[in-house]
Design a protein around this motif. Structure first.
Motif, PDB file in Angstrom:
ATOM      1  N   GLN A   4       0.757  -1.372   0.337  1.00 31.13           N
ATOM      2  CA  GLN A   4       0.167  -0.359   0.379  1.00 31.13           C
ATOM      3  C   GLN A   4       0.835   0.918   0.138  1.00 31.13           C
ATOM      4  OE1 GLN A   4      -4.072   0.235  -0.582  1.00 31.13           O
ATOM      5  NE2 GLN A   4      -3.060   2.410  -0.106  1.00 31.13           N
ATOM      6  N   ALA A   5       0.366   2.104  -1.409  1.00 36.43           N
ATOM      7  CA  ALA A   5       1.272   3.109  -1.470  1.00 36.43           C
ATOM      8  C   ALA A   5       0.545   4.137  -0.551  1.00 36.43           C
ATOM      9  CB  ALA A   5       2.617   3.819  -2.456  1.00 36.43           C
ATOM     10  N   SER A   6       1.368   5.264  -0.606  1.00 37.59           N
ATOM     11  CA  SER A   6       0.662   6.415  -0.281  1.00 37.59           C
ATOM     12  C   SER A   6       2.071   8.008  -0.478  1.00 37.59           C
ATOM     13  CB  SER A   6      -0.203   6.359   1.607  1.00 37.59           C
ATOM     14  OG  SER A   6       1.260   6.262   2.387  1.00 37.59           O
ATOM     15  N   GLY A   7       1.419   8.893   0.171  1.00 35.39           N
ATOM     16  CA  GLY A   7       2.245  10.285  -0.322  1.00 35.39           C
ATOM     17  C   GLY A   7       2.435  11.020  -1.019  1.00 35.39           C
ATOM     18  N   GLY A   8       2.058  10.287  -2.390  1.00 38.29           N
ATOM     19  CA  GLY A   8       1.879  10.894  -3.107  1.00 38.29           C
ATOM     20  C   GLY A   8       1.123  12.266  -2.957  1.00 38.29           C
ATOM     21  N   GLY A   9       1.107  13.568  -4.490  1.00 35.11           N
ATOM     22  CA  GLY A   9       0.474  14.366  -4.471  1.00 35.11           C
ATOM     23  C   GLY A   9       1.093  15.994  -5.233  1.00 35.11           C
ATOM     24  N   LEU A  10       1.009  16.679  -5.097  1.00 33.23           N
ATOM     25  CA  LEU A  10       1.112  18.143  -5.784  1.00 33.23           C
ATOM     26  C   LEU A  10       2.080  19.236  -5.526  1.00 33.23           C
ATOM     27  CD1 LEU A  10       0.433  19.624  -8.824  1.00 33.23           C
ATOM     28  CD2 LEU A  10      -1.375  21.397  -7.547  1.00 33.23           C
ATOM     29  N   VAL A  11       2.803  19.589  -5.923  1.00 31.64           N
ATOM     30  CA  VAL A  11       4.027  19.970  -4.948  1.00 31.64           C
ATOM     31  C   VAL A  11       4.796  20.622  -6.370  1.00 31.64           C
ATOM     32  CG1 VAL A  11       6.158  18.460  -5.251  1.00 31.64           C
ATOM     33  CG2 VAL A  11       5.909  20.134  -3.861  1.00 31.64           C
ATOM     34  N   GLN A  12       5.317  22.096  -5.987  1.00 35.70           N
ATOM     35  CA  GLN A  12       5.592  23.416  -7.222  1.00 35.70           C
ATOM     36  C   GLN A  12       7.141  22.469  -7.362  1.00 35.70           C
ATOM     37  OE1 GLN A  12       5.086  26.758  -5.199  1.00 35.70           O
ATOM     38  NE2 GLN A  12       3.613  27.048  -6.519  1.00 35.70           N
ATOM     39  N   ALA A  13       8.041  23.115  -8.553  1.00 35.50           N
ATOM     40  CA  ALA A  13       9.873  22.481  -8.420  1.00 35.50           C
ATOM     41  C   ALA A  13      10.488  22.909  -7.308  1.00 35.50           C
ATOM     42  CB  ALA A  13       9.880  22.994  -9.441  1.00 35.50           C
ATOM     43  N   GLY A  14      10.871  22.227  -7.530  1.00 35.25           N
ATOM     44  CA  GLY A  14      12.129  22.786  -6.063  1.00 35.25           C
ATOM     45  C   GLY A  14      11.619  22.072  -5.092  1.00 35.25           C
ATOM     46  N   GLY A  15      10.500  21.624  -4.179  1.00 32.75           N
ATOM     47  CA  GLY A  15      10.058  20.973  -3.102  1.00 32.75           C
ATOM     48  C   GLY A  15      10.123  19.541  -3.343  1.00 32.75           C
ATOM     49  N   SER A  16       9.450  19.368  -2.171  1.00 33.67           N
ATOM     50  CA  SER A  16       9.634  17.977  -1.650  1.00 33.67           C
ATOM     51  C   SER A  16       9.102  16.487  -1.202  1.00 33.67           C
ATOM     52  CB  SER A  16      10.534  17.433  -0.466  1.00 33.67           C
ATOM     53  OG  SER A  16      12.362  18.210  -0.203  1.00 33.67           O
ATOM     54  N   LEU A  17       8.881  15.512  -1.096  1.00 32.58           N
ATOM     55  CA  LEU A  17       7.873  14.582  -1.042  1.00 32.58           C
ATOM     56  C   LEU A  17       8.380  13.636  -0.387  1.00 32.58           C
ATOM     57  CD1 LEU A  17       5.041  14.881  -4.028  1.00 32.58           C
ATOM     58  CD2 LEU A  17       4.780  15.522  -1.888  1.00 32.58           C
ATOM     59  N   ARG A  18       7.306  12.768   0.007  1.00 28.42           N
ATOM     60  CA  ARG A  18       8.020  11.977   0.929  1.00 28.42           C
ATOM     61  C   ARG A  18       6.988  10.992   0.856  1.00 28.42           C
ATOM     62  NH1 ARG A  18      12.015  10.053   5.009  1.00 28.42           N
ATOM     63  NH2 ARG A  18      11.546   8.206   6.246  1.00 28.42           N
ATOM     64  N   LEU A  19       7.522   9.663  -0.281  1.00 27.18           N
ATOM     65  CA  LEU A  19       7.041   8.430  -0.491  1.00 27.18           C
ATOM     66  C   LEU A  19       6.857   7.305   0.603  1.00 27.18           C
ATOM     67  CD1 LEU A  19       6.598   8.011  -4.134  1.00 27.18           C
ATOM     68  CD2 LEU A  19       4.601   9.046  -2.730  1.00 27.18           C
ATOM     69  N   SER A  20       5.730   6.958   0.870  1.00 26.63           N
ATOM     70  CA  SER A  20       5.720   5.465   1.982  1.00 26.63           C
ATOM     71  C   SER A  20       4.884   4.528   1.504  1.00 26.63           C
ATOM     72  CB  SER A  20       5.292   5.544   3.315  1.00 26.63           C
ATOM     73  OG  SER A  20       5.786   6.711   4.347  1.00 26.63           O
ATOM     74  N   CYS A  21       5.471   2.785   1.965  1.00 32.32           N
ATOM     75  CA  CYS A  21       4.633   2.078   1.020  1.00 32.32           C
ATOM     76  C   CYS A  21       5.047   0.740   2.210  1.00 32.32           C
ATOM     77  CB  CYS A  21       5.230   1.150   0.114  1.00 32.32           C
ATOM     78  SG  CYS A  21       5.409  -0.396  -0.524  1.00 32.32           S
TER      79      CYS A  21
END
Length: 124
Positions: A4-21
């Motif tokens: 089960q993956a989670s953590g996606g979304g919309l972010v501006q260039a240069g930003g960060s996201l963290r995905l988890s599984c």
């Protein structure tokens, strides 16, 4: 094995996201976990993987920006994504396998278990 993956979304260039599984079910002997991504009209491509011994592998396009980690006690794998750019926009898939073969760690055929994918969109 269910992923089960989670953590996606919309972010501006240069930003960060963290995905988890999160892996569940018969997770005994899962020796590798990884992330792939697929952009519209393109083939699924390798992003990163981590083996049971902690060794990590990255696609050249994300090396130095993405970091994969695994919490064995929680059966989870995470992907910290920094300095994101629009070219990183894709559906990101978590994958896992019991294989110990190193030569195919970047090949999607080397993974028998796949999550449902999570959308990452990077705006310019």
């Amino acid at each position: 094995v269910q992923l089960q993956a989670s953590g996606g979304g919309l972010v501006q260039a240069g930003g960060s996201l963290r995905l988890s599984c999160a892996a569940s079910g018969n997770v005994a002997g899962i020796f590798r976990m990884g992330w792939y991504r697929q952009a519209p009209g393109k083939e699924r491509e390798f992003v990163s993987a981590i083996r049971y011994n902690g060794h990590t592998y990255y696609a050249d396009s994300v090396k130095g920006r993405f970091t994969i980690s695994r919490d064995r006690s929680k059966n989870t794998v995470s992907l910290q994504m920094n300095i994101l750019s629009p070219v990183d926009t894709a559906v990101y898939y978590c994958a896992a396998d019991r294989s110990l073969i190193l030569s195919n760690i970047r090949n999607p055929a080397g993974y028998n278990y796949w999550g449902q994918g999570t959308q990452v969109t990077v705006s310019s």
